[in-house]
Design an enzyme around this catalytic site. Sequence first.
Site, PDB file in Angstrom:
ATOM      1  N   ASP A   1       9.396  -0.045  -7.391  1.00 45.48           N
ATOM      2  CA  ASP A   1      10.543   0.004  -8.312  1.00 45.48           C
ATOM      3  C   ASP A   1      11.107  -1.382  -8.576  1.00 45.48           C
ATOM      4  O   ASP A   1      11.553  -1.667  -9.698  1.00 45.48           O
ATOM      5  CB  ASP A   1      11.644   0.908  -7.729  1.00 45.48           C
TER       6      ASP A   1
ATOM      7  N   ARG B   1      -5.743   0.587   2.334  1.00 44.55           N
ATOM      8  CA  ARG B   1      -5.625  -0.714   1.651  1.00 44.55           C
ATOM      9  C   ARG B   1      -6.129  -0.667   0.203  1.00 44.55           C
ATOM     10  O   ARG B   1      -6.006  -1.636  -0.533  1.00 44.55           O
ATOM     11  CB  ARG B   1      -6.406  -1.792   2.407  1.00 44.55           C
TER      12      ARG B   1
ATOM     13  N   HIS C   1      -3.443 -11.497  -2.495  1.00 43.32           N
ATOM     14  CA  HIS C   1      -3.846 -11.124  -1.143  1.00 43.32           C
ATOM     15  C   HIS C   1      -4.840 -12.151  -0.644  1.00 43.32           C
ATOM     16  O   HIS C   1      -5.744 -12.556  -1.399  1.00 43.32           O
ATOM     17  CB  HIS C   1      -4.486  -9.730  -1.112  1.00 43.32           C
ATOM     18  N   ILE C   2      -4.677 -12.563   0.599  1.00 44.67           N
ATOM     19  CA  ILE C   2      -5.582 -13.550   1.192  1.00 44.67           C
ATOM     20  C   ILE C   2      -6.967 -12.931   1.345  1.00 44.67           C
ATOM     21  O   ILE C   2      -7.973 -13.545   1.001  1.00 44.67           O
ATOM     22  CB  ILE C   2      -5.003 -14.018   2.548  1.00 44.67           C
ATOM     23  N   SER C   3      -6.997 -11.715   1.877  1.00 47.38           N
ATOM     24  CA  SER C   3      -8.259 -10.966   1.966  1.00 47.38           C
ATOM     25  C   SER C   3      -8.436 -10.166   0.670  1.00 47.38           C
ATOM     26  O   SER C   3      -7.582 -10.217  -0.219  1.00 47.38           O
ATOM     27  CB  SER C   3      -8.221 -10.026   3.180  1.00 47.38           C
TER      28      SER C   3
ATOM     29  N   GLU D   1       0.150 -10.802  -8.231  1.00 43.51           N
ATOM     30  CA  GLU D   1      -0.100 -10.178  -6.917  1.00 43.51           C
ATOM     31  C   GLU D   1      -1.185 -10.973  -6.206  1.00 43.51           C
ATOM     32  O   GLU D   1      -2.255 -11.229  -6.785  1.00 43.51           O
ATOM     33  CB  GLU D   1      -0.569  -8.729  -7.135  1.00 43.51           C
TER      34      GLU D   1
ATOM     35  N   HIS E   1       0.791  -1.227   0.000  1.00 38.77           N
ATOM     36  CA  HIS E   1       0.000   0.000   0.000  1.00 38.77           C
ATOM     37  C   HIS E   1       0.832   1.289   0.000  1.00 38.77           C
ATOM     38  O   HIS E   1       0.280   2.370  -0.188  1.00 38.77           O
ATOM     39  CB  HIS E   1      -0.955  -0.015   1.201  1.00 38.77           C
TER      40      HIS E   1
END
Length: 151
Positions: free
Chosen positions: A91, A116, A104-106, A102, A84
């Site tokens: 970079d 977020r 994310h679990i949530s 990418e 975030h």
Amino acid sequence: MSNALKKVLVLNGPNLGRLGKRQPEIYGHTTHDELAAMCIDWGHALGFAVDVRQSNHEGDMVDWLNAAADKDIPVVLNAAAWTHYSYAIYDACAQLTAPLIEVHISEPLERPEVFRHTSVVTPHATAVVAGKGIDGYHEALQVIASKLGTP
Ligand code: DQA
């Protein structure tokens, strides 16, 4: 042609070492060791040698991403809170040449904290898998397999 399995990195950022203990109502009960074992098995079935790493130290993550860039290694990245705000991670992701997924679990976009809702990883990601719990890592590995055309 070599029979060696293709290497894939699964990189997890800060606080993900506490999976299983950390806010299980959000992140579930699976520990990081269990997640690592599952990723290795899922990867093996897809023809990958999966190397799972976790760090609470941003420099470790930058070093791992730089090495992945140098060796053209696909990456599944859950940058956790760094997602975030870390321009060092932004970079480093920009330099990757192989697929970057990418994870994310949530689902950060559905969580109440506005911080977020921004990701420095998404601009460089081949795909984003979020809100699917631990299974999201399996989906990410499947996306890499489909992008690379492995069986
Ligand atoms: C997370 C979501 C992030 O917002 C948070 O900072 C994490 C984990 C997830 O997997 O859902 O640490 O990346």
